[in-house]
Design an enzyme around this catalytic site. Structure first.
Site, PDB file in Angstrom:
ATOM      1  N   GLU A 180       0.776  -1.243   0.000  1.00  0.00           N
ATOM      2  CA  GLU A 180       0.000   0.000   0.000  1.00  0.00           C
ATOM      3  C   GLU A 180       0.803   1.286   0.000  1.00  0.00           C
ATOM      4  OE1 GLU A 180      -2.950   0.130   3.012  1.00  0.00           O
ATOM      5  OE2 GLU A 180      -3.833  -1.774   2.464  1.00  0.00           O
ATOM      6  N   GLU A 366      -5.339  -8.448   0.876  1.00  0.00           N
ATOM      7  CA  GLU A 366      -5.842  -8.090   2.204  1.00  0.00           C
ATOM      8  C   GLU A 366      -7.312  -7.760   2.109  1.00  0.00           C
ATOM      9  OE1 GLU A 366      -4.008  -4.972   4.532  1.00  0.00           O
ATOM     10  OE2 GLU A 366      -2.007  -5.780   4.160  1.00  0.00           O
TER      11      GLU A 366
END
Ligand code: GCO
Length: 459
Positions: A180, A366
């Protein structure tokens, strides 16, 4: 109480195909502890959480990751527990300062050996290691030289990734460069809410570009050393909506989408930066030098899509057209982060990546929800009846199945997280795990969601 039933609105794990990857995810700083053991250098998260005098609090609870889940000392039993859930993949990350305490140069053999043992134990428990090179714990010594805002990081990072590939590449075939970028660049350098706690518009813009260069440089460093490597990276995807068909709102949505997704995805897909996407993306582009556009083309084998919330884009003229992203109030249940149980958002997130037609494979690396889970001491043993998480899992897996049925190349799902852990600036309060951790005794209890997941995978 008996184990929850494995039914999934008529779906079974086998419906996802034999080669579908089922896993759980964690990150070094969130679980390892042992922050200064065996020669580990300091990371920016050590500095950030240890900072006591500051204008704004760093971690709202005043907690840190010094001990966390103590995975560093308990990895053998933890990986046995993980394997016992029936998952085939362990997504974990490596702490850069544990391996290279000075950021570059001298390798800390004890640190590198720890990850080698983690890889071995992962394999021994029937799982494949999925390694994330960077999940936010930058060596502090490199931050002292500007961290992600310094273009030299392309060389530092390539060296670090090369060390990992040389040592672990015989057994690790699935690699993710970053976790991320949006979160650690905007969180750490634009908003100052995460380590290193910097608020800098220009610095954040430079960091975006250097991260994009590192994506491709890291991928090259792995491919040069590891045979049969599958190399990708992960992004948090927050699908964007608007509440109005008006031009102003549609433009806000387009710009928010470019700033959140396009500015990271497009250069690595070989498309350059999004054009006419607002002042911030224009600022990012000021860092581009001749040859960079080609250098950023990473040719990734896969993109990891991480989904927690869908957003609404709202135009804020006063910010020079910079759009504001607000969580979408939609769904059936809300978790400790304020995220809604909104499975359509996961379908849309996969589509955000897929719409470019340039990701050969997509994995949901995720997805998860946090609830205030409590341990019940029952006659048959300790239990955690987290039925809200089971409901969340069922609905989100059904969304993944729908994306597959609609032809999107989704080939895996990793639940965040294997166990409760240190949730960054929010400390230990949000509990995301399939396994409950008592942060006083460090005792682990598999939650009902973990039991449900195992039953689902076995069925
Ligand atoms: C992130 C990270 C994880 C978080 C998880 C829950 O997305 O922020 O990858 O480290 O813990 O997302 O917020």
């Amino acid at each position: 109480m008996s184990d929850p039933t494995p039914d999934l609105y008529g779906l079974a794990a086998s419906d996802f195909g034999d080669d579908f990857v089922w896993g759980v995810a964690t990150a070094s700083y969130q679980i390892e502890g042992a922050w200064d053991e065996d020669g580990k250098g300091r990371s920016i998260w050590d500095t950030f959480t240890h900072r006591t005098r500051r204008p704004v609090p760093t971690v709202i609870t005043g907690e840190d990751g010094d001990v966390a889940c103590d995975f560093y000392h308990r990895y053998e039993s933890d990986l046995e527990l993980m394997g016992g859930l029936g998952v085939g993949a362990n997504r974990f990350s490596v702490s850069w300062p544990r391996v290279l305490p000075e950021g570059t140069g001298r390798v800390n053999e004890a640190g590198l050996d720890f990850y080698s043992r983690v890889v071995d134990a992962t394999l021994a428990n029937g799982m494949e290691p999925w390694l994330t090179c960077y999940h936010w714990d930058l060596p502090q010594v490199l931050q002292d030289r500007g961290g992600w805002t310094n273009r030299d990081i392309v060389g530092w990072f390539s060296e670090y990734v090369g060390v990992l590939a040389d040592r672990l590449g015989d057994r690790v075939k699935r690699w993710m460069i970053f976790n991320e970028p949006l979160s650690f660049v905007y969180g750490g350098y634009l908003l100052g809410a995460h380590a290193p706690g910097v608020l800098s518009y220009k610095g954040a813009a430079a960091a975006v570009h250097h991260v994009n260069l590192c994506q491709a440089a890291g991928a090259r460093a792995i491919r040069a050393r590891v045979t049969e490597a599958e190399v990708g990276t992960t992004h948090v995807i927050s699908p964007l909506h608007t509440s109005s068909p008006m031009h102003l709102f549609r433009e806000a949505r387009r710009k928010a989408d470019a700033m959140a997704h396009g500015v990271f995805l497009e250069p690595n897909f070989g498309l350059g930066y999004p054009q006419d996407a607002g002042p911030f993306v224009a600022q990012v582009e000021r860092n581009v030098r001749p040859g960079d556009e080609e250098a950023m083309d990473a040719g990734f084998d896969f993109i990891g899509a991480q989904y927690y919330a869908a957003m609404r884009a709202v135009p804020v003229p006063v910010l020079g057209g910079l759009p504001l992203r607000l969580p979408l109030a939609k769904g059936t249940d809300r978790d400790q982060m304020g995220h809604w149980n909104n499975p359509q958002g996961l379908y849309d997130a996969i589509e955000v990546v897929h719409r470019y037609g340039r990701a050969p494979r997509i994995y949901v690396t995720e997805n998860g929800a946090s609830f205030p889970d409590v341990v019940e001491h029952e006659a048959g043993g300790d239990r955690v009846h987290d039925l809200r998480r089971i409901d969340y899992l069922r609905k989100h897996l059904a969304a993944v199945a729908r994306a597959r049925a609609d032809g999107m190349p989704v080939h895996g799902y990793f639940y965040w997280s294997f166990m409760d852990n240190f949730e960054w600036a929010l400390g230990y309060r949000p509990r995301f795990g399939l396994v409950h951790v008592d942060f006083t005794t460090l005792e682990r209890v598999v939650k009902d969601s973990g039991r449900w997941f195992r039953a689902f995978l076995e069925a």
